[in-house]
Write an enzyme that holds these catalytic residues in place. Structure first.
Site, PDB file in Angstrom:
ATOM      1  N   ARG A 164       0.160  -9.431  13.047  1.00  0.00           N
ATOM      2  CA  ARG A 164      -0.415  -8.373  12.216  1.00  0.00           C
ATOM      3  C   ARG A 164      -1.284  -8.945  11.104  1.00  0.00           C
ATOM      4  O   ARG A 164      -2.310  -8.372  10.753  1.00  0.00           O
ATOM      5  CB  ARG A 164       0.705  -7.512  11.623  1.00  0.00           C
ATOM      6  N   ARG A 167      11.895  -6.839   4.505  1.00  0.00           N
ATOM      7  CA  ARG A 167      11.713  -5.395   4.346  1.00  0.00           C
ATOM      8  C   ARG A 167      12.677  -4.590   5.218  1.00  0.00           C
ATOM      9  O   ARG A 167      12.939  -4.938   6.359  1.00  0.00           O
ATOM     10  CB  ARG A 167      10.276  -5.014   4.711  1.00  0.00           C
ATOM     11  N   ARG A 189      -8.807   0.741   9.649  1.00  0.00           N
ATOM     12  CA  ARG A 189      -8.363  -0.639   9.785  1.00  0.00           C
ATOM     13  C   ARG A 189      -9.409  -1.517  10.438  1.00  0.00           C
ATOM     14  O   ARG A 189      -9.164  -2.692  10.674  1.00  0.00           O
ATOM     15  CB  ARG A 189      -7.096  -0.682  10.627  1.00  0.00           C
ATOM     16  N   ARG A 237      12.159  -2.603  10.729  1.00  0.00           N
ATOM     17  CA  ARG A 237      11.177  -2.143  11.710  1.00  0.00           C
ATOM     18  C   ARG A 237      11.013  -3.196  12.796  1.00  0.00           C
ATOM     19  O   ARG A 237      10.999  -4.380  12.518  1.00  0.00           O
ATOM     20  CB  ARG A 237       9.825  -1.931  11.024  1.00  0.00           C
ATOM     21  N   LYS A 270       0.846  -1.209   0.000  1.00  0.00           N
ATOM     22  CA  LYS A 270       0.000   0.000   0.000  1.00  0.00           C
ATOM     23  C   LYS A 270       0.873   1.249   0.000  1.00  0.00           C
ATOM     24  O   LYS A 270       0.646   2.169  -0.765  1.00  0.00           O
ATOM     25  CB  LYS A 270      -0.838   0.115   1.299  1.00  0.00           C
TER      26      LYS A 270
HETATM   27  P1  ADP Z   1       1.579  -2.404   7.848  1.00  0.00           P
HETATM   28  O1  ADP Z   1       0.443  -1.976   6.973  1.00  0.00           O
HETATM   29  O2  ADP Z   1       2.731  -2.926   7.088  1.00  0.00           O
HETATM   30  O3  ADP Z   1       1.153  -3.304   8.973  1.00  0.00           O
HETATM   31  P2  ADP Z   1       1.701   0.285   9.066  1.00  0.00           P
HETATM   32  O4  ADP Z   1       2.915   1.118   9.031  1.00  0.00           O
HETATM   33  O5  ADP Z   1       0.533   0.705   8.267  1.00  0.00           O
HETATM   34  O6  ADP Z   1       2.211  -1.161   8.614  1.00  0.00           O
HETATM   35  O7  ADP Z   1       1.211   0.110  10.587  1.00  0.00           O
HETATM   36  C1  ADP Z   1       2.089  -0.266  11.609  1.00  0.00           C
HETATM   37  C2  ADP Z   1       1.343  -0.371  12.929  1.00  0.00           C
HETATM   38  O8  ADP Z   1       0.782   0.896  13.313  1.00  0.00           O
HETATM   39  C3  ADP Z   1       0.141  -1.329  12.935  1.00  0.00           C
HETATM   40  O9  ADP Z   1       0.505  -2.672  13.108  1.00  0.00           O
HETATM   41  C4  ADP Z   1      -0.661  -0.775  14.124  1.00  0.00           C
HETATM   42  O10 ADP Z   1      -0.104  -1.180  15.358  1.00  0.00           O
HETATM   43  C5  ADP Z   1      -0.460   0.727  13.993  1.00  0.00           C
HETATM   44  N1  ADP Z   1      -1.551   1.345  13.201  1.00  0.00           N
HETATM   45  C6  ADP Z   1      -1.434   1.916  11.975  1.00  0.00           C
HETATM   46  N2  ADP Z   1      -2.628   2.355  11.530  1.00  0.00           N
HETATM   47  C7  ADP Z   1      -3.539   2.050  12.490  1.00  0.00           C
HETATM   48  C8  ADP Z   1      -4.940   2.215  12.631  1.00  0.00           C
HETATM   49  N3  ADP Z   1      -5.682   2.789  11.656  1.00  0.00           N
HETATM   50  N4  ADP Z   1      -5.535   1.779  13.769  1.00  0.00           N
HETATM   51  C9  ADP Z   1      -4.826   1.212  14.746  1.00  0.00           C
HETATM   52  N5  ADP Z   1      -3.508   1.003  14.672  1.00  0.00           N
HETATM   53  C10 ADP Z   1      -2.846   1.408  13.570  1.00  0.00           C
END
Ligand code: ADP
Ligand code: ZN
Length: 217
Positions: free
Chosen positions: A172, A128, A89, A161, A14
Site C-alpha cells: 500500500r 492499528r 488516489r 484489518r 487522514k
Molecule cells: P488507507 O488509507 O489506510 O490505506 P483506506 O481505508 O483508505 O486505507 O483504503 C483501504 C483500501 O481500499 C485501499 O488499499 C484500496 O484497496 C481501497 N481503496 C480505497 N479508496 C480507493 C480509491 N480511491 N481507489 C481505489 N481503491 C481504493
C-alpha cells in the site's frame, strides 16, 4: 462551503483528522475504504468485486470506485459540503472528481495534505486496530481502548484489518508513492493545498490547528 479532500499516505491519520473535522464543519465524512469494507461485510456485488484488490493492498479499479463515489456524492447530505477521505488516489480519479463536481456546479475548496514522516507510518499501521461496528480506530501501544480488545464507543470486539498485515502494508505504501503522491503537485498547482501536521502529539490539537487554517482561507 467546505468541499474537502484529505490526502496522505496510509497511516498518516487522514481518517482520524477527518472524523474530528466533520463535527466542526457539519459535513459528512466519506471514506472510500469504509464504503468498500461496508460492502464487503454485506456481501454486495460491489463488495465481492473490491475484496481481492483490497486484501492485496492494490487499488480497486477506477470504474468501480468512481461509480461508488458518484452515488455517494449525489446524496442529499453533501449539498453543504463533504470531506473525501481516500478519494482521489490517482490522477485519473482526480480528473473524474473535477468533472463530477463541475456537473453539479461545485468545485473543491481545499485539499488537506496530512503529512507524517515515513518511519512513523509503519509503526502506526502495524499496531492499528479498528472497530468493525462503528469504525473507531485504536492503536495497541499509542491509543489502546480502556478495556483491552473492546471498543470504547460501542463495546464491540476490535480487530486488525486484513490489509494491515505487514506485507500488504508495504504494498500500500508503494501504491501511495507511485499513484497518489503525484496528486500533491496537481492540487498545489491549483492553489488548493493546505498542509496538516499529524506526526506527534494529540490528533485533537492537530485538528484544531487545521480547522483554523481552513477558516482563514
Ligand atoms: P488507507 O488509507 O489506510 O490505506 P483506506 O481505508 O483508505 O486505507 O483504503 C483501504 C483500501 O481500499 C485501499 O488499499 C484500496 O484497496 C481501497 N481503496 C480505497 N479508496 C480507493 C480509491 N480511491 N481507489 C481505489 N481503491 C481504493
Ligand atoms: Zn465501536
Amino acid at each position: 462551503m467546505n468541499n474537502l479532500v484529505f490526502l496522505g499516505a496510509p497511516g498518516a491519520g487522514k481518517g482520524t483528522l477527518a472524523a474530528i473535522l466533520k463535527e466542526k464543519l457539519h459535513v459528512p465524512h466519506i471514506s472510500t475504504g469504509d464504503l468498500f469494507r461496508d460492502n464487503i461485510k454485506k456481501h454486495t456485488s460491489l463488495g465481492d468485486e473490491a475484496e481481492a484488490y483490497i486484501h492485496e493492498g492494490k487499488l480497486v479499479p477506477d470504474e468501480v470506485t468512481e461509480a461508488m463515489l458518484r452515488d455517494r456524492l449525489e446524496r442529499q447530505d453533501c449539498t453543504e459540503g463533504f470531506i473525501l477521505d481516500g478519494f482521489p488516489r490517482n490522477l485519473s480519479q482526480a480528473a473524474y472528481l473535477d468533472q463530477l463536481l463541475a456537473e453539479q456546479s461545485k468545485a473543491l475548496t481545499a485539499v488537506v495534505l496530512v503529512d507524517v514522516p515515513e518511519k512513523v507510518l509503519l509503526d502506526r499501521l502495524t499496531g492499528r486496530r479498528v472497530c468493525p461496528e462503528c469504525q473507531a480506530t485504536y492503536h495497541v501501544l499509542f491509543a489502546p481502548p480502556a478495556k483491552e480488545g473492546l471498543c470504547d464507543r460501542c463495546g464491540a470486539r476490535i480487530i486488525q484489518r486484513e490489509d494491515d498485515q505487514e506485507k500488504t502494508i508495504r504494498h500500500r505504501l508503494e501504491v501511495y508513492r507511485e499513484n497518489t503522491f503525484p496528486l500533491i503537485r496537481y492540487y498545489e498547482e491549483k492553489g488548493l493545498l493546505v498542509k496538516a501536521d499529524n506526526s506527534e502529539g494529540e490528533a485533537d490539537d492537530h485538528a484544531e490547528e487545521l480547522f483554523r487554517k481552513l477558516m482563514k482561507r
